[in-house]
Write a protein that holds these residues in place. Structure first.
Motif, PDB file in Angstrom:
ATOM      1  N   ALA A 192      -5.580   3.560  -1.858  1.00 27.58           N
ATOM      2  CA  ALA A 192      -5.394   2.192  -2.355  1.00 27.58           C
ATOM      3  C   ALA A 192      -5.773   1.209  -1.262  1.00 27.58           C
ATOM      4  O   ALA A 192      -5.524   1.443  -0.083  1.00 27.58           O
ATOM      5  CB  ALA A 192      -3.955   1.963  -2.780  1.00 27.58           C
ATOM      6  N   ARG A 193      -6.410   0.118  -1.680  1.00 27.68           N
ATOM      7  CA  ARG A 193      -6.726  -0.983  -0.767  1.00 27.68           C
ATOM      8  C   ARG A 193      -5.972  -2.205  -1.257  1.00 27.68           C
ATOM      9  O   ARG A 193      -6.008  -2.530  -2.437  1.00 27.68           O
ATOM     10  CB  ARG A 193      -8.225  -1.265  -0.735  1.00 27.68           C
ATOM     11  CG  ARG A 193      -9.006  -0.148  -0.074  1.00 27.68           C
ATOM     12  CD  ARG A 193     -10.462  -0.483   0.025  1.00 27.68           C
ATOM     13  NE  ARG A 193     -11.002  -0.694  -1.323  1.00 27.68           N
ATOM     14  CZ  ARG A 193     -12.143  -1.298  -1.573  1.00 27.68           C
ATOM     15  NH1 ARG A 193     -12.870  -1.761  -0.591  1.00 27.68           N
ATOM     16  NH2 ARG A 193     -12.573  -1.441  -2.809  1.00 27.68           N
ATOM     17  N   VAL A 194      -5.297  -2.885  -0.338  1.00 23.03           N
ATOM     18  CA  VAL A 194      -4.486  -4.047  -0.697  1.00 23.03           C
ATOM     19  C   VAL A 194      -4.942  -5.225   0.153  1.00 23.03           C
ATOM     20  O   VAL A 194      -5.123  -5.096   1.365  1.00 23.03           O
ATOM     21  CB  VAL A 194      -2.987  -3.780  -0.467  1.00 23.03           C
ATOM     22  CG1 VAL A 194      -2.162  -5.004  -0.805  1.00 23.03           C
ATOM     23  CG2 VAL A 194      -2.530  -2.584  -1.275  1.00 23.03           C
ATOM     24  N   ALA A 214       1.018   4.031  -3.019  1.00 15.88           N
ATOM     25  CA  ALA A 214       0.683   5.427  -2.722  1.00 15.88           C
ATOM     26  C   ALA A 214       1.736   6.389  -3.271  1.00 15.88           C
ATOM     27  O   ALA A 214       1.433   7.559  -3.500  1.00 15.88           O
ATOM     28  CB  ALA A 214       0.529   5.626  -1.222  1.00 15.88           C
ATOM     29  N   ALA A 264      -6.710   0.513  -6.565  1.00 17.40           N
ATOM     30  CA  ALA A 264      -6.191   1.875  -6.416  1.00 17.40           C
ATOM     31  C   ALA A 264      -7.121   2.846  -7.112  1.00 17.40           C
ATOM     32  O   ALA A 264      -7.711   2.535  -8.151  1.00 17.40           O
ATOM     33  CB  ALA A 264      -4.788   1.970  -7.011  1.00 17.40           C
ATOM     34  N   VAL A 273      -4.840  -5.518  -5.516  1.00 17.40           N
ATOM     35  CA  VAL A 273      -4.617  -4.093  -5.258  1.00 17.40           C
ATOM     36  C   VAL A 273      -5.724  -3.324  -5.965  1.00 17.40           C
ATOM     37  O   VAL A 273      -5.912  -3.463  -7.175  1.00 17.40           O
ATOM     38  CB  VAL A 273      -3.238  -3.640  -5.779  1.00 17.40           C
ATOM     39  CG1 VAL A 273      -3.042  -2.157  -5.546  1.00 17.40           C
ATOM     40  CG2 VAL A 273      -2.132  -4.433  -5.124  1.00 17.40           C
ATOM     41  N   ARG A 280       0.834  -1.210   0.000  1.00 14.23           N
ATOM     42  CA  ARG A 280       0.000   0.000   0.000  1.00 14.23           C
ATOM     43  C   ARG A 280       0.866   1.256   0.000  1.00 14.23           C
ATOM     44  O   ARG A 280       0.579   2.221  -0.720  1.00 14.23           O
ATOM     45  CB  ARG A 280      -0.914  -0.009   1.220  1.00 14.23           C
ATOM     46  CG  ARG A 280      -1.977   1.058   1.210  1.00 14.23           C
ATOM     47  CD  ARG A 280      -2.905   0.972   2.420  1.00 14.23           C
ATOM     48  NE  ARG A 280      -3.426  -0.369   2.627  1.00 14.23           N
ATOM     49  CZ  ARG A 280      -3.123  -1.153   3.659  1.00 14.23           C
ATOM     50  NH1 ARG A 280      -2.283  -0.736   4.582  1.00 14.23           N
ATOM     51  NH2 ARG A 280      -3.644  -2.350   3.771  1.00 14.23           N
ATOM     52  N   ASP A 281       1.946   1.254   0.768  1.00 19.03           N
ATOM     53  CA  ASP A 281       2.844   2.412   0.791  1.00 19.03           C
ATOM     54  C   ASP A 281       3.525   2.615  -0.555  1.00 19.03           C
ATOM     55  O   ASP A 281       3.694   3.747  -1.009  1.00 19.03           O
ATOM     56  CB  ASP A 281       3.897   2.247   1.891  1.00 19.03           C
ATOM     57  CG  ASP A 281       3.298   2.339   3.283  1.00 19.03           C
ATOM     58  OD1 ASP A 281       2.160   2.846   3.416  1.00 19.03           O
ATOM     59  OD2 ASP A 281       3.961   1.890   4.236  1.00 19.03           O
ATOM     60  N   THR A 323       4.075  -2.890  -7.115  1.00 19.31           N
ATOM     61  CA  THR A 323       3.627  -4.064  -6.357  1.00 19.31           C
ATOM     62  C   THR A 323       4.603  -5.224  -6.526  1.00 19.31           C
ATOM     63  O   THR A 323       4.991  -5.867  -5.553  1.00 19.31           O
ATOM     64  CB  THR A 323       2.225  -4.488  -6.830  1.00 19.31           C
ATOM     65  OG1 THR A 323       1.332  -3.387  -6.645  1.00 19.31           O
ATOM     66  CG2 THR A 323       1.728  -5.679  -6.056  1.00 19.31           C
TER      67      THR A 323
END
Length: 178
Positions: free
Chosen positions: A94-96, A86, A107, A105, A82-83, A125
């Motif tokens: 974003a959701r992972v 971003a 985003a 992922v 996620r970092d 990723t």
């Protein structure tokens, strides 16, 4: 049993002794009931072990040594992915989700080109997952969706359009009719 039937050898001594003992005892005898209860408890214990999570929340990692067993919490892997996502230009929230065999992922794209953002998110990723060195490479699924405030990038032109000097020129004394 295969040796006894195919090679015509006598049965093992423990098998014949067990059958002799069982033929002399019925299903209501105390030793038979205790062994049956013990086997039922053992089966129940195995069932509990199969449905409890155990180490399922961990992602197993490949380790440099053969005797080492390494694992990482999946939420930590998801946070690092996620970092990295971003940091991609134009990507908003974003959701992972990290599973045993798949990383998903999702985003949101705030601005920029969709294809470029998708490629950048995929590269970020994969770079982070390669750093974690999972024992089995998970399948990666990337979904980049535009946010409601999304602004597409405008195609770059060589020169900005210039106003036509003849159409905008006024002569003295003429009034604007319109």
């Amino acid at each position: 049993m295969i040796k006894a039937r195919a090679a015509h050898r006598p049965a093992a001594a423990w098998r014949t002794a067990t059958l002799d003992w069982l033929s002399g005892h019925g299903p209501g005898d105390t030793p038979v009931v205790l062994v049956g209860a013990g086997l039922a408890l053992f089966g129940l214990w195995l069932t509990v072990l199969t449905v409890t999570p155990g180490r399922r929340r961990l992602l197993t990692l490949s380790s440099p040594g053969t005797g080492l067993d390494a694992a990482a919490d999946r939420s930590a892997v998801a946070a690092s992915v996620r970092d990295a996502v971003a940091e991609v230009a134009g990507v908003g929230p974003a959701r992972v989700r990290v599973r045993r065999r798949r990383v998903v992922v999702r985003a949101g794209l705030a601005f920029g080109d969709r294809a470029t953002a998708h490629a950048d998110v995929t590269a970020a990723t994969r770079r982070v997952l390669a750093g974690w060195r999972p024992r089995r490479a998970p399948r990666v699924r990337i979904m980049v969706r535009t946010e409601p405030v999304w602004q597409p990038t405008l195609p770059k032109t060589e020169e900005p359009p210039r106003p036509d000097p003849v159409a905008t020129a006024y002569t003295l004394g003429e009034e604007d009719e319109g």
